[in-house]
Write an enzyme that holds these catalytic residues in place. Sequence first.
Site, mmCIF file in Angstrom:
data_model
loop_
_atom_site.group_PDB
_atom_site.id
_atom_site.type_symbol
_atom_site.label_atom_id
_atom_site.label_comp_id
_atom_site.label_asym_id
_atom_site.label_seq_id
_atom_site.Cartn_x
_atom_site.Cartn_y
_atom_site.Cartn_z
ATOM 1 N N GLY A 181 52.047 1.077 -8.710
ATOM 2 C CA GLY A 181 52.967 1.409 -7.626
ATOM 3 C C GLY A 181 52.437 2.530 -6.747
ATOM 4 C CB ALA A 203 48.421 0.304 -15.150
ATOM 5 N N PRO A 204 51.284 0.283 -13.573
ATOM 6 C CG PRO A 204 53.260 -0.905 -13.088
ATOM 7 C CD PRO A 204 52.753 0.362 -13.729
ATOM 8 C CG ASP A 231 46.888 2.558 -17.544
ATOM 9 O OD1 ASP A 231 47.766 3.196 -16.931
ATOM 10 O OD2 ASP A 231 47.073 2.057 -18.673
ATOM 11 C CG ASP A 254 53.422 9.616 -12.707
ATOM 12 O OD1 ASP A 254 54.234 10.344 -12.130
ATOM 13 O OD2 ASP A 254 53.761 8.677 -13.455
ATOM 14 C CB CYS A 258 60.066 9.706 -14.576
ATOM 15 S SG CYS A 258 59.261 8.782 -15.896
ATOM 16 C CG ASP A 304 42.087 8.869 -23.996
ATOM 17 O OD1 ASP A 304 42.598 9.702 -23.209
ATOM 18 O OD2 ASP A 304 42.371 8.823 -25.205
#
Length: 345
Positions: free
Chosen positions: A165, A162-163, A184, A229, A282, A211
């Site tokens: 992309g 989520a969300p 998620d 990610d 990131c 989880d």
Amino acid sequence: VAVNLAKKMLDDNAARLVNALLRQIEDFKIEKVLEREDKAEVLALKYSHPTWFVRYMIELLGEEEAIKLFEVNNSPAPVWLRVNTLKTDKEKLIKTLEREGTKVAPDADLPDVFRVIESRKPPIRLSSFSRGLFYIQDKASVLAGHVLDPKPGELIVDVCAAPGGKTSHIAQLMENEGKIIAIDISRLRIKALKNNMKRLGVKIVETKIMDARDIPRKLKIEADRVLVDPACSSTGNLRSRPEVRLWVKKKDVKRFAKLQWEILKSAAEIVKENGILVYSTCSMTLEENEYLIKRFIEDTNSFKIVKAEPFIGKPGFNDLTNAQRLFPHLHDTEGFFIAKLVKTR
């Protein structure tokens, strides 16, 4: 004005205090602060970055390169759009956006990415956004989907999805054929993901609120490809999300790295033999990226790293040259790390 306001709303004592503080501020000389011997502290003040992060980046990149990063982090972040090929194509989207007063430039590296050059209104308020013709997504994030390289008909698992992309990008690369399991832990974020899938015309996603560390116990599957990610320190987002500078601490890196390790180990168990596992963050730190991947390869002894193509960034550190990093000051993206692994047994 401030003194009179304090006197009017409070009393004479408050007014005198405000007056004294204003005089101290008037006499304050930033040059004296910048004369400190600790270079990291000086740069942290000058560029409004956490001191620990400044030290970290100087050690990682060298002072000159680190300063370039800090400077770019203090400039406006670009807006990147990904064309939703489930509903339109590049040429049609360009014309649609032009009619709505938005000018974009195609990216030289990725076929489905545009950079916004100018726009009369925020892209999120455009009719073409509401109709699902594009998704607002950083170029580095889009790259992760291309590195995963999903094929129509495959079973894909998107961990910490989520969300949505990357989930929606994977679906369009699969031409809406096959199956994506989007995981998620947040019910609210899964709701946002479902709304995005509906807007974008994605029809092959099954959501799981769980989880990610429980994946082997709850998902009895063998996936063709898995994207991980996970939550991270967000130190690659200090340009697009400057508020992160206020809360991110050095101790957070260790905390996130522990969580990422547990999620990666869990997700790896459902990758089929010769299947693909892509890990991205990131974050700018070694602990959340190269150190973690190197440890993972050595610990599992069942994955090998392959080149994360398309390779448009810089090689990873710590001899992990098949992984790639993107930097705000070099690639005009978020700070990003991507590693691609193949399960050998």
